[in-house]
Design an enzyme around this catalytic site. Structure first.
Site, PDB file in Angstrom:
ATOM      1  N   ARG A  29      -9.630  77.757  41.487  1.00  0.00           N
ATOM      2  CA  ARG A  29      -8.195  77.511  41.576  1.00  0.00           C
ATOM      3  C   ARG A  29      -7.920  76.040  41.874  1.00  0.00           C
ATOM      4  NH1 ARG A  29      -5.304  82.265  42.971  1.00  0.00           N
ATOM      5  NH2 ARG A  29      -5.545  83.599  41.161  1.00  0.00           N
ATOM      6  N   GLU A  41     -12.524  83.125  34.114  1.00  0.00           N
ATOM      7  CA  GLU A  41     -11.859  84.277  33.495  1.00  0.00           C
ATOM      8  C   GLU A  41     -12.853  85.186  32.792  1.00  0.00           C
ATOM      9  OE1 GLU A  41      -9.039  85.265  34.160  1.00  0.00           O
ATOM     10  OE2 GLU A  41      -8.156  83.482  35.049  1.00  0.00           O
ATOM     11  N   GLN A  46     -14.188  92.655  34.199  1.00  0.00           N
ATOM     12  CA  GLN A  46     -15.018  93.775  34.668  1.00  0.00           C
ATOM     13  C   GLN A  46     -15.903  93.453  35.876  1.00  0.00           C
ATOM     14  OE1 GLN A  46     -15.972  93.688  30.798  1.00  0.00           O
ATOM     15  NE2 GLN A  46     -15.340  95.727  30.238  1.00  0.00           N
ATOM     16  N   THR A  47     -15.609  92.377  36.601  1.00  0.00           N
ATOM     17  CA  THR A  47     -16.414  92.063  37.792  1.00  0.00           C
ATOM     18  C   THR A  47     -15.484  91.694  38.950  1.00  0.00           C
ATOM     19  OG1 THR A  47     -18.111  91.187  36.312  1.00  0.00           O
ATOM     20  CG2 THR A  47     -18.355  90.665  38.624  1.00  0.00           C
ATOM     21  N   TYR A  86     -22.752  93.048  31.656  1.00  0.00           N
ATOM     22  CA  TYR A  86     -22.024  92.741  30.412  1.00  0.00           C
ATOM     23  C   TYR A  86     -22.481  91.391  29.843  1.00  0.00           C
ATOM     24  CZ  TYR A  86     -19.112  96.547  32.060  1.00  0.00           C
ATOM     25  OH  TYR A  86     -18.666  97.753  32.512  1.00  0.00           O
ATOM     26  N   TYR A 124      -5.955  87.891  26.312  1.00  0.00           N
ATOM     27  CA  TYR A 124      -5.777  87.601  27.733  1.00  0.00           C
ATOM     28  C   TYR A 124      -6.413  86.260  28.137  1.00  0.00           C
ATOM     29  CZ  TYR A 124      -7.104  87.188  32.489  1.00  0.00           C
ATOM     30  OH  TYR A 124      -7.330  86.645  33.706  1.00  0.00           O
ATOM     31  N   CYS A 196       0.309  94.643  45.294  1.00  0.00           N
ATOM     32  CA  CYS A 196       0.591  95.773  44.403  1.00  0.00           C
ATOM     33  C   CYS A 196      -0.734  96.413  43.992  1.00  0.00           C
ATOM     34  CB  CYS A 196       1.376  95.294  43.178  1.00  0.00           C
ATOM     35  SG  CYS A 196       2.076  96.645  42.237  1.00  0.00           S
ATOM     36  N   CYS A 206       6.379  92.996  49.506  1.00  0.00           N
ATOM     37  CA  CYS A 206       6.314  92.485  48.130  1.00  0.00           C
ATOM     38  C   CYS A 206       7.541  91.632  47.794  1.00  0.00           C
ATOM     39  CB  CYS A 206       6.231  93.658  47.163  1.00  0.00           C
ATOM     40  SG  CYS A 206       6.230  93.137  45.448  1.00  0.00           S
TER      41      CYS A 206
HETATM   42  S1  SF4 Z   1       7.542  96.735  45.051  1.00  0.00           S
HETATM   43 FE1  SF4 Z   1       5.943  95.288  44.577  1.00  0.00          FE
HETATM   44  S2  SF4 Z   1       4.112  96.229  45.475  1.00  0.00           S
HETATM   45 FE2  SF4 Z   1       5.641  97.820  45.320  1.00  0.00          FE
HETATM   46  S3  SF4 Z   1       5.206  98.751  43.350  1.00  0.00           S
HETATM   47 FE3  SF4 Z   1       6.790  97.236  43.028  1.00  0.00          FE
HETATM   48  S4  SF4 Z   1       5.665  95.424  42.368  1.00  0.00           S
HETATM   49 FE4  SF4 Z   1       4.200  96.794  43.314  1.00  0.00          FE
END
Ligand code: SF4
Length: 338
Positions: A29, A41, A46-47, A86, A124, A196, A206
């Site tokens: 980062r 990336e 998968q890791t 992989y 992606y 999330c 959130c």
């Molecule tokens: S409020 Fe935030 S943490 Fe909760 S489901 Fe929605 S995006 Fe995910």
């Protein structure tokens, strides 16, 4: 697509503000070097992040630039990749580095389309490199952001794969800002990783809680819909450790096989006579394999080594790029324990 996408500013602003104070401290980062973004990336596919941390530092210390990776021998790249699994990713990384040097003068292409023409770079990864390294307004959908986006817009259909993710790419496309798209994309991934989460997301903490459709409609636990799991296939096999004097026989896995290009111990079609060293169990994709390891002695002079077969001293197995079961069999030979 039938889902309500919030006004982009209501997502971008709180998310980027949250990211400024909560971002994960990761070795790749804070820098816009496309090479480092790309390597991280590819490793992250998968890791788990914690595992990638260590591999990323080792890999980029040994191959700090795309040129150094392009010059490397494939065997050295695979050896460094060993344990990440992989291996196709490592081979494609190496092949793409060679293409970047040969066809692009060592400079990464900047557009998503040109990046996607490189081996192993899909939609992606191309979006991640273009947005993070070059500030291109490109969306991303990966394991973490997929979950956030699905919940954010209340997308209850199964996700994953080209068809399942299609609607989420549209959502991501509409939300990603022209300014600092890379920051937004990284914030989305971090939110999925830390807030999330798949189980028990921390909605009260959130930054998107006020606009999240899944939360507002009480459907957080149902979204995203679980992908049906494929039943495991059980395989039994016998690996043969053939000894000739102080050496053992290894063979290279062929094209299309699991662990293609890596060294391993030959498998026998029928169980040969010999001393039973132990049993190694492992899982590959949806296959559960139980591998009995048998040692036997070979007689006569050793054949010359070939591209696919070698006789090596057990202590030299450490320096060889072995498949995951091959490494465990090597440990069995060395210590008598898996
Ligand atoms: S409020 Fe935030 S943490 Fe909760 S489901 Fe929605 S995006 Fe995910």
């Amino acid at each position: 697509m039938g889902c309500d996408v919030p006004e982009p500013g209501r997502v971008t602003r709180p998310l980027v503000r949250w990211y400024a104070r909560a971002r994960r401290d990761l070795p790749w980062r804070g820098c816009r070097d496309p090479y480092r973004v790309w390597v991280s990336e590819i490793m992250l596919q998968q890791t788990q992040v914690e595992r990638v941390r260590e591999y990323f530092t080792r890999f980029t210390t040994r191959f700090p630039t795309v040129e150094s990776l392009a010059r490397a021998r494939e065997a050295d790249v695979l050896r460094l990749w060993e344990g990440l699994g992989y291996y196709r990713r490592a081979r494609q990384l190496h092949a793409a580095a060679r293409t970047i040097v040969a066809d692009h003068g060592g400079e990464f292409p900047r557009s998503v389309e040109a990046l996607r023409s490189l081996p192993g770079i899909g939609r992606y990864t191309a979006g991640a490199i273009a947005s993070i390294a070059f500030g291109v307004r490109a969306p991303i959908v990966e394991a973490n952001s997929r979950r956030v986006l699905a919940r954010l817009v209340g997308h209850a259909a199964p996700v994953g794969g080209v068809a399942g993710d299609g609607p989420l790419w549209e959502v991501a496309e509409r939300l990603v800002p022209a300014r600092d798209p890379g920051l937004f994309n990284q914030a989305l991934m971090d939110l999925g990783a830390g807030i999330c989460t798949p189980e028990r997301p921390l909605c009260p903490r959130c930054p998107l809680a006020e606009v999240c459709v899944a939360r507002l409609t009480g459907r957080v636990a149902e979204i995203p819909a679980p992908t049906p799991r494929r039943a495991a296939t059980i395989i039994r096999e016998t690996a043969v450790v053939t000894r000739r004097g102080d050496r053992v026989l290894v063979e290279r896995r062929g094209a299309g096989e699991w662990w293609e290009g890596l060294w391993d111990f030959p498998r026998a079609a029928t169980a040969p006579r010999g001393r039973r060293l132990g049993v190694v169990t492992y899982t590959v994709t949806h296959h559960k394999v139980t591998c009995t390891v048998v040692e036997r002695a070979a007689r006569g002079p050793a054949p010359r080594p070939t591209r696919t077969h070698r006789w090596v001293a057990p202590r030299a197995l450490d320096g060889l790029a072995l498949s995951a079961p091959g490494r465990r069999i090597a440990r069995l030979i060395a210590t008598g324990e898996d």
